[in-house]
Motif scaffolding. Structure first.
Motif, PDB file in Angstrom:
ATOM      1  N   GLU A  25     -16.562  78.792 -47.139  1.00 26.86           N
ATOM      2  CA  GLU A  25     -17.833  78.351 -46.550  1.00 26.86           C
ATOM      3  C   GLU A  25     -18.223  76.987 -47.099  1.00 26.86           C
ATOM      4  O   GLU A  25     -17.857  76.617 -48.211  1.00 26.86           O
ATOM      5  CB  GLU A  25     -18.935  79.372 -46.795  1.00 26.86           C
ATOM      6  CG  GLU A  25     -19.372  79.509 -48.231  1.00 26.86           C
ATOM      7  CD  GLU A  25     -20.314  80.679 -48.466  1.00 26.86           C
ATOM      8  OE1 GLU A  25     -20.640  81.407 -47.519  1.00 26.86           O
ATOM      9  OE2 GLU A  25     -20.717  80.862 -49.620  1.00 26.86           O
ATOM     10  N   ASP A  26     -18.982  76.268 -46.277  1.00 20.07           N
ATOM     11  CA  ASP A  26     -19.492  74.959 -46.668  1.00 20.07           C
ATOM     12  C   ASP A  26     -20.987  74.998 -46.932  1.00 20.07           C
ATOM     13  O   ASP A  26     -21.511  74.155 -47.649  1.00 20.07           O
ATOM     14  CB  ASP A  26     -19.174  73.918 -45.584  1.00 20.07           C
ATOM     15  CG  ASP A  26     -17.694  73.653 -45.512  1.00 20.07           C
ATOM     16  OD1 ASP A  26     -17.205  72.878 -46.341  1.00 20.07           O
ATOM     17  OD2 ASP A  26     -17.016  74.245 -44.650  1.00 20.07           O
ATOM     18  N   LEU A  27     -21.667  75.969 -46.343  1.00 18.99           N
ATOM     19  CA  LEU A  27     -23.105  76.128 -46.546  1.00 18.99           C
ATOM     20  C   LEU A  27     -23.440  77.601 -46.386  1.00 18.99           C
ATOM     21  O   LEU A  27     -22.956  78.249 -45.453  1.00 18.99           O
ATOM     22  CB  LEU A  27     -23.904  75.311 -45.515  1.00 18.99           C
ATOM     23  CG  LEU A  27     -25.420  75.508 -45.529  1.00 18.99           C
ATOM     24  CD1 LEU A  27     -26.030  74.903 -46.788  1.00 18.99           C
ATOM     25  CD2 LEU A  27     -26.052  74.900 -44.297  1.00 18.99           C
ATOM     26  N   ARG A  48     -17.160  66.551 -26.688  1.00 18.05           N
ATOM     27  CA  ARG A  48     -16.808  67.254 -27.915  1.00 18.05           C
ATOM     28  C   ARG A  48     -17.807  68.367 -28.168  1.00 18.05           C
ATOM     29  O   ARG A  48     -18.888  68.388 -27.598  1.00 18.05           O
ATOM     30  CB  ARG A  48     -16.760  66.313 -29.108  1.00 18.05           C
ATOM     31  CG  ARG A  48     -18.087  65.674 -29.432  1.00 18.05           C
ATOM     32  CD  ARG A  48     -17.957  64.683 -30.594  1.00 18.05           C
ATOM     33  NE  ARG A  48     -19.134  63.843 -30.674  1.00 18.05           N
ATOM     34  CZ  ARG A  48     -20.273  64.209 -31.244  1.00 18.05           C
ATOM     35  NH1 ARG A  48     -20.384  65.393 -31.800  1.00 18.05           N
ATOM     36  NH2 ARG A  48     -21.296  63.393 -31.274  1.00 18.05           N
ATOM     37  N   ILE A  49     -17.428  69.298 -29.021  1.00  9.83           N
ATOM     38  CA  ILE A  49     -18.300  70.373 -29.479  1.00  9.83           C
ATOM     39  C   ILE A  49     -18.410  70.238 -30.987  1.00  9.83           C
ATOM     40  O   ILE A  49     -17.396  70.082 -31.680  1.00  9.83           O
ATOM     41  CB  ILE A  49     -17.734  71.755 -29.092  1.00  9.83           C
ATOM     42  CG1 ILE A  49     -17.724  71.896 -27.568  1.00  9.83           C
ATOM     43  CG2 ILE A  49     -18.536  72.877 -29.737  1.00  9.83           C
ATOM     44  CD1 ILE A  49     -17.027  73.149 -27.080  1.00  9.83           C
ATOM     45  N   SER A  50     -19.629  70.317 -31.513  1.00  7.48           N
ATOM     46  CA  SER A  50     -19.855  70.135 -32.944  1.00  7.48           C
ATOM     47  C   SER A  50     -19.971  71.451 -33.696  1.00  7.48           C
ATOM     48  O   SER A  50     -19.525  71.563 -34.831  1.00  7.48           O
ATOM     49  CB  SER A  50     -21.139  69.331 -33.169  1.00  7.48           C
ATOM     50  OG  SER A  50     -21.077  68.097 -32.483  1.00  7.48           O
ATOM     51  N   PHE A  51     -20.619  72.440 -33.082  1.00  6.41           N
ATOM     52  CA  PHE A  51     -20.826  73.744 -33.707  1.00  6.41           C
ATOM     53  C   PHE A  51     -20.498  74.846 -32.715  1.00  6.41           C
ATOM     54  O   PHE A  51     -20.794  74.719 -31.527  1.00  6.41           O
ATOM     55  CB  PHE A  51     -22.299  73.947 -34.113  1.00  6.41           C
ATOM     56  CG  PHE A  51     -22.687  73.308 -35.405  1.00  6.41           C
ATOM     57  CD1 PHE A  51     -22.853  74.073 -36.548  1.00  6.41           C
ATOM     58  CD2 PHE A  51     -22.914  71.947 -35.478  1.00  6.41           C
ATOM     59  CE1 PHE A  51     -23.235  73.481 -37.748  1.00  6.41           C
ATOM     60  CE2 PHE A  51     -23.284  71.347 -36.665  1.00  6.41           C
ATOM     61  CZ  PHE A  51     -23.448  72.113 -37.809  1.00  6.41           C
ATOM     62  N   GLN A  98     -16.637  74.817 -42.067  1.00 12.12           N
ATOM     63  CA  GLN A  98     -15.991  73.746 -41.321  1.00 12.12           C
ATOM     64  C   GLN A  98     -14.604  74.213 -40.909  1.00 12.12           C
ATOM     65  O   GLN A  98     -13.793  74.609 -41.752  1.00 12.12           O
ATOM     66  CB  GLN A  98     -15.896  72.465 -42.139  1.00 12.12           C
ATOM     67  CG  GLN A  98     -15.346  71.322 -41.303  1.00 12.12           C
ATOM     68  CD  GLN A  98     -15.464  69.973 -41.986  1.00 12.12           C
ATOM     69  OE1 GLN A  98     -15.959  69.860 -43.103  1.00 12.12           O
ATOM     70  NE2 GLN A  98     -14.978  68.948 -41.306  1.00 12.12           N
ATOM     71  N   VAL A  99     -14.328  74.204 -39.610  1.00 15.01           N
ATOM     72  CA  VAL A  99     -13.055  74.701 -39.093  1.00 15.01           C
ATOM     73  C   VAL A  99     -12.212  73.619 -38.426  1.00 15.01           C
ATOM     74  O   VAL A  99     -11.116  73.892 -37.949  1.00 15.01           O
ATOM     75  CB  VAL A  99     -13.278  75.882 -38.108  1.00 15.01           C
ATOM     76  CG1 VAL A  99     -13.850  77.086 -38.826  1.00 15.01           C
ATOM     77  CG2 VAL A  99     -14.170  75.469 -36.944  1.00 15.01           C
ATOM     78  N   GLY A 100     -12.721  72.433 -38.383  1.00 13.95           N
ATOM     79  CA  GLY A 100     -11.995  71.312 -37.800  1.00 13.95           C
ATOM     80  C   GLY A 100     -12.573  70.019 -38.327  1.00 13.95           C
ATOM     81  O   GLY A 100     -13.569  70.027 -39.065  1.00 13.95           O
TER      82      GLY A 100
END
Length: 138
Positions: free
Chosen positions: A30-32, A4-7, A42-44
């Motif tokens: 935006e989340d941060l 998986r990829i996180s960022f 967050q896009v997923g």
């Protein structure tokens, strides 16, 4: 290591311009946000898209290679229909994106077009009729 990829992080030259493009232009949330440093979206379910001011990126990761051409990667946003491809590309143009060729039918059966964000990162907007294309749709 889990598969998986996180960022996904882009080193950007003008964080405020990139932030306006993605938030105001494309309508993302935006989340941060740390002024002058980073914007995270967050896009997923478990995936964050990060815009990091280039100087701060380089301080931690290393000097960004520079030269002619485009970055050797693309980001992709897949949708279900060619009409949605056209609509997303039109939205990106209204947000100030550079159009990188007109959308077209591809020999592999999909329909895709590209735009460039404020730093020139290429985004593919695509419909992919194959099995892998269906896996990435919401």
């Amino acid at each position: 290591m889990d598969q998986r990829i996180s960022f996904v992080t882009l080193a950007v030259t003008d964080l405020e311009a990139s932030r306006r493009f993605y938030l105001d232009g494309l309508g993302w949330t935006e989340d941060l946000y740390v002024e002058g440093d980073v914007c995270m979206i967050q896009v997923g379910e478990r995936l964050v898209f990060s815009l990091w001011q280039r100087e701060h990126f380089e301080a931690e990761v290393g000097v960004v290679a520079a030269g002619p051409g485009v970055a050797p990667l693309t980001l992709a946003h897949n949708v279900a229909t060619p009409a949605e491809v056209d609509a997303v590309l039109a939205l990106a143009r209204r947000a100030g994106a550079e159009t990188v060729g007109e959308p077209q039918e591809r020999e592999w059966g999909g329909y895709t077009g590209y735009f460039a964000d404020p730093d020139g990162f290429r985004w593919e907007v695509a419909t992919n009729p194959g099995e892998i294309g269906q896996k990435v749709l919401p």
